[in-house]
Scaffold this active site. Structure first.
Site, short mmCIF file in Angstrom:
data_model
loop_
_atom_site.label_atom_id
_atom_site.label_comp_id
_atom_site.label_asym_id
_atom_site.label_seq_id
_atom_site.Cartn_x
_atom_site.Cartn_y
_atom_site.Cartn_z
N SER A 59 -8.08 3.73 8.49
CA SER A 59 -8.60 3.78 7.13
C SER A 59 -7.81 2.83 6.21
O SER A 59 -8.37 1.98 5.53
CB SER A 59 -8.50 5.23 6.63
OG SER A 59 -8.71 5.30 5.26
N HIS A 69 0.86 -1.19 0.00
CA HIS A 69 0.00 0.00 0.00
C HIS A 69 0.89 1.23 0.00
O HIS A 69 1.83 1.34 0.78
CB HIS A 69 -0.90 0.04 1.25
CG HIS A 69 -1.73 1.28 1.29
ND1 HIS A 69 -2.93 1.38 0.63
CD2 HIS A 69 -1.51 2.49 1.85
CE1 HIS A 69 -3.42 2.59 0.80
NE2 HIS A 69 -2.58 3.29 1.54
N LYS A 91 -8.95 -1.54 5.18
CA LYS A 91 -9.09 -2.01 3.79
C LYS A 91 -8.11 -3.12 3.49
O LYS A 91 -8.45 -4.13 2.88
CB LYS A 91 -8.83 -0.84 2.82
CG LYS A 91 -9.93 0.18 2.80
CD LYS A 91 -9.61 1.33 1.86
CE LYS A 91 -8.63 2.29 2.44
NZ LYS A 91 -8.75 3.68 2.16
N ARG A 149 -14.27 12.90 6.22
CA ARG A 149 -12.99 13.47 6.67
C ARG A 149 -12.43 14.43 5.62
O ARG A 149 -11.86 15.47 5.94
CB ARG A 149 -11.98 12.35 6.94
CG ARG A 149 -12.28 11.59 8.23
CD ARG A 149 -11.44 10.32 8.31
NE ARG A 149 -10.02 10.59 8.24
CZ ARG A 149 -9.13 9.80 7.66
NH1 ARG A 149 -9.50 8.67 7.10
NH2 ARG A 149 -7.86 10.12 7.65
N ASP A 199 -15.18 2.74 6.06
CA ASP A 199 -14.11 3.64 5.62
C ASP A 199 -14.58 4.53 4.48
O ASP A 199 -14.27 5.71 4.42
CB ASP A 199 -12.88 2.84 5.18
CG ASP A 199 -11.80 3.79 4.67
OD1 ASP A 199 -11.37 4.66 5.47
OD2 ASP A 199 -11.44 3.72 3.49
#
Ligand code: URA
Length: 422
Positions: free
Chosen positions: A181, A80, A185, A166, A159
């Site tokens: 967040s 990620h 995921k 947000r 999320d």
């Protein structure tokens, strides 16, 4: 049921919330029982007061369990990235790892604001379906060992809803909220190994090494708590990655870096893209196979130089319905181009990634609002890198767009991104 206001008051006063309070609040927000204004107030209180490690772990867990959690019957890994400018590393890292025999189920995002989205870039390949159903995603991962598709609404709906809130309430920059967040995921995606590429610099949302290290540490602590093997690597985002910032041009650069003759002829090799990709890929391989980093790095280099990674990437594109023949034809579509040149001679001391990203966005390569349409052929391609010597009149970059709108003004803005030292 504890009243939402009591929970908000408690966090505003800096007290830790109990596990049941976090669970009830988030589940109430997802079901619609808790309105956006109360969720926004709690998010702001979390931003200002922070969360303990245990509270963050509870938030990760409840957000992860707000939707489906995938399970694979074979070794899996994923990377990620917290998002950078010209970040096409996924198109190298994921195929290299998949070519090493470790499946990569990669649920990815669309671009918003300055950072481009992996899915948008892939969609510049005609036919590429980046919106697979979960069943289709599972099939491509099982058949090819690699799939990159947009996160569906079945995964972490908490999320999806919270991130949108947000984004418009000034509550993005909170380490516990970002950790929950990202991790919710990635944990729901089911990969056994996770490697985080935390970008740091003026083209990233973590601007200082202190912020980037704090996020890296938090991601690692919580991924381990959730039973995953993981590592976080902080990488430089003060300069762009490679030469291309956009969509189609980034895919071309990635294909070239993977060794494609068809898309690579006559291009500069983006050494930074290749080296950072190998670093991330070898961390994933080493954690997955339990080998040391040096052996993993050698294996990854071999998959790159033998073109096995390129073949894996092409196989995935075909499995998603994409056609590189049509992509090649698309690249020949006439577009408006503008070249900017050096006004003085010297050495390129810096190229401001944030400024380049703003120009690419206004050319049409990105979205200001989630409903904006992308111009896949729009973008900026640099002709130089940091440290290069230039003379007056040498090309610095090309701007490209399907429309003529503001091209000259944007060219003037882009020139401001280059710092040339005599
Ligand atoms: N990326 C995410 O997925 N979530 C955040 O909160 C920030 C960056």
């Amino acid at each position: 049921m504890i009243p939402a206001k009591i929970i908000i008051d408690k966090k505003r006063e800096g007290k830790p919330l109990g596990s049941a309070e976090i669970r009830e609040f988030i589940n109430g927000f997802v079901s619609g029982d808790i309105p956006d204004y109360q969720m926004s107030a709690l998010a702001m209180a979390i931003c200002c007061r922070g969360m303990t490690e245990r509270e963050t772990a509870d938030l990760v867990e409840v957000m992860m369990n707000s939707g489906k959690c995938l399970k694979w019957g074979f070794p899996t890994a994923d990377k990620h990235s917290t998002g950078g400018v010209g970040d096409k590393l996924s198109f190298l890292v994921q195929p290299i790892v998949a070519a090493c025999g470790i499946a990569v189920p990669s649920l990815t995002g669309r671009g918003l604001g300055l950072t481009g989205g992996t899915a948008d870039k892939l969609e510049s390949i005609p036919g590429y379906n980046a919106s697979l159903t979960l069943e289709e995603f599972e099939k491509v991962v099982s058949d090819v060992g690699l799939s990159m598709t947009v996160q569906t609404s079945e995964i972490t709906p908490a999320d999806k809803k919270l991130y949108a809130l947000r984004d418009v309430t000034g509550t993005v920059s909170s380490i516990p909220l970002i950790t929950a967040s990202i991790l919710s995921k990635k944990l729901a995606e089911g990969a056994d190994v996770l490697v985080f590429d935390v970008k740091c610099g003026n083209g990233a949302f973590m601007k200082t090494p202190e912020e980037a290290n704090a996020l890296a540490e938090s991601l690692v602590v919580h991924a381990r708590r959730a039973g995953r093997k993981c590592a976080a690597i902080v990488t430089d985002m003060n300069a762009l990655l490679g030469y291309a910032v956009g969509n189609a041009n980034e895919i071309v650069e990635a294909l070239a870096a993977l060794g494609s003759k068809r898309f690579g002829t006559g291009r500069k090799v983006p050494r930074d893209v290749i080296e950072t990709s190998l670093k991330l890929a070898s961390a994933m391989v080493s954690l997955s196979l339990g080998t040391d980093e040096a052996a993993a790095l050698e294996m990854c280099r071999a998959k790159l130089s033998s073109l096995a990674a390129l073949e894996k990437f092409e196989e995935m594109i075909a499995a998603h319905g994409g056609s590189l023949d049509r992509f090649e034809r698309l690249l020949k579509t006439p577009t408006f181009r503008f070249k900017i040149q050096a006004m003085r001679s010297g050495v390129i001391e810096a190229i401001d990634a944030g400024k380049v990203a703003r120009v690419a966005l206004q050319l049409g390569a990105g979205r200001e609002k989630s409903t904006d349409k992308i111009d896949h052929l729009a973008g900026v391609t640099l002709c130089v890198a940091r440290g290069d010597r230039v003379a007056v009149g040498d090309a610095l970059a090309t701007l490209e767009s399907s429309t003529l709108n503001n091209l000259e003004r944007l060219a003037a803005d882009l020139l401001q991104a280059f710092q040339i030292k005599r």
